[in-house]
Motif scaffolding. Sequence first.
Motif, mmCIF file in Angstrom:
data_model
loop_
_atom_site.group_PDB
_atom_site.id
_atom_site.type_symbol
_atom_site.label_atom_id
_atom_site.label_comp_id
_atom_site.label_asym_id
_atom_site.label_seq_id
_atom_site.Cartn_x
_atom_site.Cartn_y
_atom_site.Cartn_z
ATOM 1 N N SER A 1 35.195 14.524 38.913
ATOM 2 C CA SER A 1 34.685 15.883 38.655
ATOM 3 C C SER A 1 34.753 16.743 39.909
ATOM 4 O O SER A 1 34.921 17.976 39.824
ATOM 5 N N GLN B 1 26.326 18.183 37.417
ATOM 6 C CA GLN B 1 27.614 18.406 36.762
ATOM 7 C C GLN B 1 28.777 18.506 37.749
ATOM 8 O O GLN B 1 29.852 17.955 37.509
ATOM 9 N N THR C 1 36.297 14.027 29.829
ATOM 10 C CA THR C 1 37.690 14.439 29.741
ATOM 11 C C THR C 1 38.567 13.326 29.181
ATOM 12 O O THR C 1 38.076 12.246 28.823
ATOM 13 N N PHE D 1 32.245 20.208 30.883
ATOM 14 C CA PHE D 1 31.222 19.870 31.867
ATOM 15 C C PHE D 1 29.816 19.968 31.265
ATOM 16 O O PHE D 1 28.831 19.834 31.987
ATOM 17 N N SER E 1 38.151 18.701 27.281
ATOM 18 C CA SER E 1 37.324 18.493 28.470
ATOM 19 C C SER E 1 36.134 19.439 28.463
ATOM 20 O O SER E 1 36.239 20.580 28.011
ATOM 21 N N SER F 1 28.931 24.971 33.091
ATOM 22 C CA SER F 1 30.002 24.546 32.178
ATOM 23 C C SER F 1 30.871 25.724 31.753
ATOM 24 O O SER F 1 32.095 25.590 31.605
ATOM 25 N N LEU G 1 31.894 15.730 34.394
ATOM 26 C CA LEU G 1 33.028 16.025 33.523
ATOM 27 C C LEU G 1 33.269 14.925 32.491
ATOM 28 O O LEU G 1 33.363 13.748 32.829
ATOM 29 N N LEU H 1 39.326 24.798 33.220
ATOM 30 C CA LEU H 1 39.688 24.008 32.040
ATOM 31 C C LEU H 1 40.565 24.778 31.056
ATOM 32 O O LEU H 1 41.628 24.293 30.641
#
Length: 514
Positions: free
Chosen positions: A111, A282, A289, A249, A247, A231, A287, A239
């Motif tokens: 991450s 985070q 993914t 967060f 994916s 996020s 993450l 992302l």
Amino acid sequence: MKRIVPLFFWLFAGSVAAQSPNKSSWAPSDNSTIVRIHRVEQVKLEMPFPDGSSFKNLKLDEVMAAYHIPGLSIAIISNYKIIFSKGYGVVTPGSSRPVTPTTLFQAASVSKPITAMASMALVDKHVLMLDEDVNHFLTTWKVPSNTFTEQHPVTLRELISHRAGVNVHGFAGYNRNQSLPTLIQILDGVKPANNPPIRVTAVPGEQESYSGGGIVIEQLLLTDVTHKPFSAIMDDLVLHKLGMINSTFTQPLASQWRSKAASGTNSNGKAVPNQWFVYPEQGPAGLWTTATDLARFAIGLARACNGTPRAILSQPLAKAMVTPFNDGGAQCFHLDPINKGLFSHNGQNEGFESLLVMNWKTGNGLVLLANSDNGEYLWDILLQGVSKEFGWNYHFDQKPKEWLLMAQIVGVDAMLKYFNTQKATGLSENEAGEGDLNQMGYFYLSDGEVSKALSIFKDMVQLYPTSANAYDSLGEAYMAAGEMGAAKESYSKSLALNPQNDNAREKILQLERK
């Protein structure tokens, strides 16, 4: 004592699961690619076997089963393109639901470089500055001033590169039933946070010291300057721009993602309670993914390093992420001085392990995700296998060490006999060493196979009679076996060899109270 997993590692080995390989998300039309992947999925184990043979070819799922790894996801990058992705095994120990290329895994510490890319994107937009005091940008909390910050302030560049002098290496996570701390509670070490206060404990900029705590400060920095949830920031800046559609967060994991998520698995092969832990930290660890999405990140960064038009970052900032400091320390990744252009990062959360390897100069890379604390046992095997089959010409110091795999296939006693025979021929510590035995002993100890662990640790103290750690590990195994007198004797020997071994001292006091 149990081994300490290093921050970054370039060579690895071993893992677990008992299912057949699952369908790949991309069916290669090139037969040579199919043949190459088939060879990567075979592991040649070389040693004298009871039937008189000198080697055995094991299938990847057999190796996964030996290491208690339920599921694995892989993505291979060649010439800046994803040429192969595939899931192996199952999403939960004992289940029949297969891992697919769209199964979500926790990326753990991988991450961190994705978070760094978001910070660099804000530097690109002149919202943040790399070399300014972060307290100029933080609004909801400030890095507490002390004698260290008075000598040099904390900057974003130092946070990203683990050179800010900040404490707290990593985070334990939270059971899904636990109350979660706020980010400020984490920073100040206030309950329900389970970490100590995150503080500057050395002069910023003087040396590299891995700090997940520093990345939590970076996380707050991003939310303070954008006034958005973390996020959402990551979606907007990284992302979505890289097409990482599988994916997120978001912590805790939102309901729409849960059906796609793998469950974590401890080293003994048992599922993590309530499937996985939650990481409100985070930025350093949050993450979720897929291998394919992490490959898209690796390609995006590599293209930016090459100055590709419309890349996610400007070339100078992208190259800053993969450029070492004058003392050789890394910026955001482990940088290999021999394999030029190569950057890598690994990660370990409760029940999950990950590896990202990419070369921005050649366009070749590999991403591996496992829902197991033992995932790293496979990394060397697969990395070297893929490198060989696809002609990457990477330099490796040695072949993968497969002593634990041997023990699982032929038994501990046969493995130890071969290990000792090979040591007598002059094998180096890198080829067969105390660390290998210690790692194997704890594998069996965590698996509840105490007699096997004892056999390994007893052999270890015979080979390394001056090692305080060897006697410490043997003491722990004796305690697990209920042999308290032998445990105290082992801990006493450890303490005599290393008077600074506080663990041995505490264990002796504990045994005396009993």
